[in-house]
Design a protein around this motif. Structure first.
Motif, PDB file in Angstrom:
ATOM      1  N   ASP A 154       0.832  -1.195   0.000  1.00  0.00           N
ATOM      2  CA  ASP A 154       0.000   0.000   0.000  1.00  0.00           C
ATOM      3  C   ASP A 154       0.870   1.251   0.000  1.00  0.00           C
ATOM      4  OD1 ASP A 154       1.014   0.151   2.536  1.00  0.00           O
ATOM      5  OD2 ASP A 154      -0.908  -0.152   3.562  1.00  0.00           O
ATOM      6  N   ASP A 155       0.238   2.420   0.192  1.00  0.00           N
ATOM      7  CA  ASP A 155       0.969   3.680   0.104  1.00  0.00           C
ATOM      8  C   ASP A 155       1.940   3.882   1.260  1.00  0.00           C
ATOM      9  OD1 ASP A 155      -1.144   3.774   1.859  1.00  0.00           O
ATOM     10  OD2 ASP A 155      -1.527   5.910   1.567  1.00  0.00           O
ATOM     11  N   GLU A 156       1.813   3.115   2.336  1.00  0.00           N
ATOM     12  CA  GLU A 156       2.719   3.216   3.477  1.00  0.00           C
ATOM     13  C   GLU A 156       3.726   2.067   3.518  1.00  0.00           C
ATOM     14  OE1 GLU A 156       0.420   3.511   7.012  1.00  0.00           O
ATOM     15  OE2 GLU A 156      -0.493   5.428   6.458  1.00  0.00           O
ATOM     16  N   ASN A 157       3.897   1.396   2.392  1.00  0.00           N
ATOM     17  CA  ASN A 157       4.826   0.269   2.271  1.00  0.00           C
ATOM     18  C   ASN A 157       4.466  -0.891   3.196  1.00  0.00           C
ATOM     19  OD1 ASN A 157       6.371   1.281   0.207  1.00  0.00           O
ATOM     20  ND2 ASN A 157       8.308   1.068   1.296  1.00  0.00           N
ATOM     21  N   ARG A 158       3.190  -1.082   3.416  1.00  0.00           N
ATOM     22  CA  ARG A 158       2.728  -2.229   4.170  1.00  0.00           C
ATOM     23  C   ARG A 158       2.328  -3.343   3.218  1.00  0.00           C
ATOM     24  NH1 ARG A 158      -1.782   0.311   8.049  1.00  0.00           N
ATOM     25  NH2 ARG A 158      -2.486   0.964   5.965  1.00  0.00           N
ATOM     26  N   LEU A 159       2.677  -4.562   3.584  1.00  0.00           N
ATOM     27  CA  LEU A 159       2.382  -5.721   2.741  1.00  0.00           C
ATOM     28  C   LEU A 159       0.901  -6.063   2.855  1.00  0.00           C
ATOM     29  CD1 LEU A 159       3.381  -7.969   0.880  1.00  0.00           C
ATOM     30  CD2 LEU A 159       3.907  -9.311   2.924  1.00  0.00           C
ATOM     31  N   VAL A 160       0.157  -5.862   1.765  1.00  0.00           N
ATOM     32  CA  VAL A 160      -1.274  -6.163   1.740  1.00  0.00           C
ATOM     33  C   VAL A 160      -1.522  -7.633   1.428  1.00  0.00           C
ATOM     34  CG1 VAL A 160      -3.480  -5.603   0.656  1.00  0.00           C
ATOM     35  CG2 VAL A 160      -1.795  -3.791   1.078  1.00  0.00           C
ATOM     36  N   TRP A 161      -0.806  -8.161   0.443  1.00  0.00           N
ATOM     37  CA  TRP A 161      -1.008  -9.556   0.025  1.00  0.00           C
ATOM     38  C   TRP A 161       0.209 -10.014  -0.747  1.00  0.00           C
ATOM     39  CZ3 TRP A 161      -1.448 -12.153  -4.694  1.00  0.00           C
ATOM     40  CH2 TRP A 161      -1.920 -13.474  -4.621  1.00  0.00           C
ATOM     41  N   CYS A 162       0.511 -11.301  -0.691  1.00  0.00           N
ATOM     42  CA  CYS A 162       1.580 -11.894  -1.488  1.00  0.00           C
ATOM     43  C   CYS A 162       1.220 -13.339  -1.780  1.00  0.00           C
ATOM     44  CB  CYS A 162       2.932 -11.801  -0.776  1.00  0.00           C
ATOM     45  SG  CYS A 162       3.033 -12.730   0.754  1.00  0.00           S
ATOM     46  N   ASN A 163       1.747 -13.886  -2.861  1.00  0.00           N
ATOM     47  CA  ASN A 163       1.431 -15.262  -3.246  1.00  0.00           C
ATOM     48  C   ASN A 163       2.430 -16.231  -2.606  1.00  0.00           C
ATOM     49  OD1 ASN A 163       3.702 -14.683  -4.693  1.00  0.00           O
ATOM     50  ND2 ASN A 163       2.917 -15.386  -6.661  1.00  0.00           N
ATOM     51  N   PRO A 164       2.177 -17.517  -2.683  1.00  0.00           N
ATOM     52  CA  PRO A 164       3.072 -18.496  -2.041  1.00  0.00           C
ATOM     53  C   PRO A 164       4.503 -18.451  -2.561  1.00  0.00           C
ATOM     54  CG  PRO A 164       0.955 -19.517  -2.565  1.00  0.00           C
ATOM     55  CD  PRO A 164       0.951 -18.174  -3.211  1.00  0.00           C
TER      56      PRO A 164
ATOM     57  N   ALA B  19       0.381 -16.787   7.200  1.00  0.00           N
ATOM     58  CA  ALA B  19      -0.542 -16.448   8.281  1.00  0.00           C
ATOM     59  C   ALA B  19      -1.309 -17.684   8.718  1.00  0.00           C
ATOM     60  CB  ALA B  19      -1.504 -15.360   7.822  1.00  0.00           C
ATOM     61  N   PRO B  20      -1.713 -17.770   9.998  1.00  0.00           N
ATOM     62  CA  PRO B  20      -2.508 -18.919  10.466  1.00  0.00           C
ATOM     63  C   PRO B  20      -3.830 -19.006   9.713  1.00  0.00           C
ATOM     64  CG  PRO B  20      -1.640 -17.672  12.312  1.00  0.00           C
ATOM     65  CD  PRO B  20      -1.383 -16.852  11.084  1.00  0.00           C
ATOM     66  N   PRO B  21      -4.356 -20.202   9.458  1.00  0.00           N
ATOM     67  CA  PRO B  21      -5.617 -20.345   8.725  1.00  0.00           C
ATOM     68  C   PRO B  21      -6.783 -19.746   9.495  1.00  0.00           C
ATOM     69  CG  PRO B  21      -4.928 -22.442   9.654  1.00  0.00           C
ATOM     70  CD  PRO B  21      -3.788 -21.500   9.858  1.00  0.00           C
ATOM     71  N   ASN B  22      -7.754 -19.233   8.743  1.00  0.00           N
ATOM     72  CA  ASN B  22      -8.987 -18.666   9.299  1.00  0.00           C
ATOM     73  C   ASN B  22      -8.735 -17.451  10.190  1.00  0.00           C
ATOM     74  OD1 ASN B  22     -10.414 -20.765   8.050  1.00  0.00           O
ATOM     75  ND2 ASN B  22     -10.150 -22.098   9.838  1.00  0.00           N
ATOM     76  N   GLN B  23      -7.592 -16.812   9.992  1.00  0.00           N
ATOM     77  CA  GLN B  23      -7.305 -15.605  10.744  1.00  0.00           C
ATOM     78  C   GLN B  23      -6.904 -14.504   9.762  1.00  0.00           C
ATOM     79  OE1 GLN B  23      -4.512 -15.990  13.916  1.00  0.00           O
ATOM     80  NE2 GLN B  23      -5.603 -17.661  14.924  1.00  0.00           N
ATOM     81  N   PRO B  24      -7.547 -13.346   9.830  1.00  0.00           N
ATOM     82  CA  PRO B  24      -7.179 -12.268   8.917  1.00  0.00           C
ATOM     83  C   PRO B  24      -5.768 -11.776   9.203  1.00  0.00           C
ATOM     84  CG  PRO B  24      -8.679 -11.461  10.616  1.00  0.00           C
ATOM     85  CD  PRO B  24      -8.612 -12.952  10.777  1.00  0.00           C
ATOM     86  N   GLU B  25      -5.050 -11.515   8.139  1.00  0.00           N
ATOM     87  CA  GLU B  25      -3.672 -11.051   8.265  1.00  0.00           C
ATOM     88  C   GLU B  25      -3.630  -9.531   8.230  1.00  0.00           C
ATOM     89  OE1 GLU B  25       0.687 -11.735   6.147  1.00  0.00           O
ATOM     90  OE2 GLU B  25      -1.116 -12.682   5.355  1.00  0.00           O
ATOM     91  N   ASN B  26      -3.142  -8.920   9.295  1.00  0.00           N
ATOM     92  CA  ASN B  26      -3.046  -7.471   9.353  1.00  0.00           C
ATOM     93  C   ASN B  26      -1.843  -6.991   8.544  1.00  0.00           C
ATOM     94  OD1 ASN B  26      -5.260  -7.315  11.136  1.00  0.00           O
ATOM     95  ND2 ASN B  26      -3.918  -7.707  12.902  1.00  0.00           N
ATOM     96  N   PRO B  27      -2.011  -5.935   7.754  1.00  0.00           N
ATOM     97  CA  PRO B  27      -0.876  -5.414   6.981  1.00  0.00           C
ATOM     98  C   PRO B  27       0.244  -4.943   7.905  1.00  0.00           C
ATOM     99  CG  PRO B  27      -2.953  -4.513   6.181  1.00  0.00           C
ATOM    100  CD  PRO B  27      -3.261  -5.212   7.458  1.00  0.00           C
ATOM    101  N   ARG B  28       1.468  -5.312   7.541  1.00  0.00           N
ATOM    102  CA  ARG B  28       2.641  -4.900   8.306  1.00  0.00           C
ATOM    103  C   ARG B  28       3.658  -4.282   7.358  1.00  0.00           C
ATOM    104  NH1 ARG B  28       4.762  -9.905  11.651  1.00  0.00           N
ATOM    105  NH2 ARG B  28       6.303  -8.306  12.215  1.00  0.00           N
TER     106      ARG B  28
END
Length: 487
Positions: free
Chosen positions: A87-97, A108-117
């Motif tokens: 995103d615009d603050e250089n936080r990782l929104v999503w990445c592939n395997p 990330a653990p299954p069934n848990q939303p991953e917070n951008p870091r």
């Protein structure tokens, strides 16, 4: 009196109701316009009905977009290259395997939303962070290669982790977001290293037998009949050419192995180095009556590896003399300026060194390949023009590899294809650039080199460069052809 108050209150209530309905209709009309509903004013439906239809339409569009996003995400998850969305603050929104595997990220653990870091919290790679910033600031596709060193919190894994080469492509996205594609270049690097190691090993093995062949031929040279000495001269010339080829392979392997970490940089007056290189090639230029034209300052100190830049000058000037017609001029031009934006991202001021001749120049289809190893412009990879017969090759082979012909030959006709490759390796080790083209005025080969100057102040430099042997002209021996001496 009570009836009048009742009627007055009724009128006020009806007025407020009408005013509220008008305002509601205006709001609905404005909302419909914001939703880009067609024919808001002329539609036979009421505003409420139009709003319901528009909301249903927007929901269908949203479902279609969600399906497309899901499709693209499935493609990226199965892609053989890594992908990061920041995103615009250089936080990782999503990445592939694949990106998680390349960057050693913990899923990330299954069934848990991953917070951008922040990216730097997850990946300790400042080169990747710099690539993202370049794409965001320039609004263009950016590319970078770097060596990635994985960092694991597990101490037991530190000795098992290995660094590898990554290549990243950063793509600017809307709202200051950036997408990064990653691919591993480690296999390509290893294959190239194996090829270079193989060439270096073969070159080392060939040095001793080639030296023995040359010594035997020189020993037989004075013991044979004069009619047979021509064959021995040819044998000596070919062994010298093979020895030069072996030495070029060893030099390339040495430059690849040492790169820029082992450069012996010192302040050198570049015009004096050009003069020393030309003086060493004086026998070759004198035979073809080729003159040197120097254009530039008398003193221009630069921070370079003197021996290696001297090798660059020797290769460039030797090629220019070889492929120049007799009685022509080889021009060397030195100036200061910035590197071209298309080839170098640094705004640092440096030195431009240009060498061009009046020969036939490069063919247009060969320009992208002139710095490749073992590349020659002749499609048949022969060292003689295609119209030469086998008999003429046998009778003139001692001259086909000489450095001086009677007319200008096509560029790279008699070369092994390693001279310009060595030039590129040395220049890139100095973090410079080298360009090849045809000169617009003379039509000959035009080689341009840019080297960083590092802002050094000039200092007196009157003596020839240290460690450079300037060979003066010597008369050839009676039993050896001059072409072999100049090889």
């Amino acid at each position: 009196m009570g009836i009048l108050d009742f009627l007055l209150g009724l009128l006020i209530g009806l007025g407020l109701l009408c005013w509220q309905q008008i305002r509601q209709r205006q709001r609905l009309t404005r909302l419909l316009r914001e939703l880009r509903a067609a024919d808001v004013e002329t539609s036979p439906f009421s505003a409420t009905s139009q709003l319901a239809l528009t909301v249903a339409h927007q929901q269908r569009i949203q479902q279609q977009l969600a399906a497309e996003v899901s499709t693209y995400r499935s493609i990226l998850e199965a892609a053989p290259v890594g992908y990061l969305h920041l995103d615009d603050e250089n936080r990782l929104v999503w990445c592939n395997p694949e990106a998680r595997s390349l960057l050693d990220l913990t899923p990330a653990p299954p069934n848990q939303p991953e917070n951008p870091r922040l990216l730097l919290e997850l990946v300790r790679s400042y080169e990747l962070d710099d690539l993202v910033e370049q794409a965001r600031n320039s609004k263009t596709l950016c590319q970078k290669d770097w060596v990635f060193y994985p960092v694991s919190p597990d101490v037991l894994q530190l000795t098992r982790q290995r660094s590898y080469v990554l290549r990243g492509y950063a793509v600017p996205l809307p709202k200051q977001h950036v997408g990064v594609f990653l691919e591993s270049r480690q296999e390509s690097v290893q294959l190239r290293q194996k090829l270079d190691r193989w060439a270096s090993d073969v070159a080392h093995e060939l040095k001793t037998p080639l030296t023995s062949i040359r010594l035997i031929a020189e020993t037989l040279q004075t013991r044979l009949d004069p009619a047979l000495r021509g064959w021995v001269n040819r044998l000596i010339g070919e062994s010298i050419r093979l020895s030069d080829l072996v030495q070029d392979l060893l030099d390339l392997a040495l430059i690849d192995r040492e790169s820029s970490q082992c450069l012996h940089l010192r302040q050198v007056n570049l015009p004096d180095l050009v003069q020393a290189a030309w003086l060493n090639l004086e026998p070759l230029s004198r035979k073809k009556q080729v003159q040197l034209s120097y254009q530039g300052p008398e003193s221009l100190p630069v921070q370079i590896d003197e021996a290696r830049i001297y090798r660059v000058l020797m290769n460039l000037l030797d090629n220019s003399i070889k492929y120049s017609p007799p009685w022509e001029t080889v021009t060397v031009r030195i100036s200061t300026g910035l590197a071209e934006e298309s080839t170098h991202s640094s705004p640092e001021t440096g030195v431009w060194l240009e060498v061009f001749d009046a020969g036939t120049g490069f063919a247009e289809q060969d320009l992208p390949h002139v710095f490749e190893r073992f590349y020659r412009a002749d499609p048949a990879r022969s060292r003689l023009p295609p119209n030469c017969s086998a008999s003429s090759e046998a009778s003139n082979s001692s001259h086909s590899n000489s450095s001086h012909s009677s007319a200008a030959e096509p560029y790279h006709r008699t070369s092994s294809g390693l001279g310009l490759a060595i030039v590129r390796q040395i220049v890139e080790a100095h973090q410079g650039i080298v360009l090849a083209s045809n000169h617009p005025e003379t039509g000959g080969a035009w080689l341009r080199i840019w080297l960083p100057q590092n802002g050094l102040e000039p200092e007196p430099h009157k003596q020839p460069p240290d460690g450079l042997e300037i060979k003066l002209y010597e008369e050839p021996r009676a039993d050896v052809g001059s072409a072999n001496l100049l090889e």
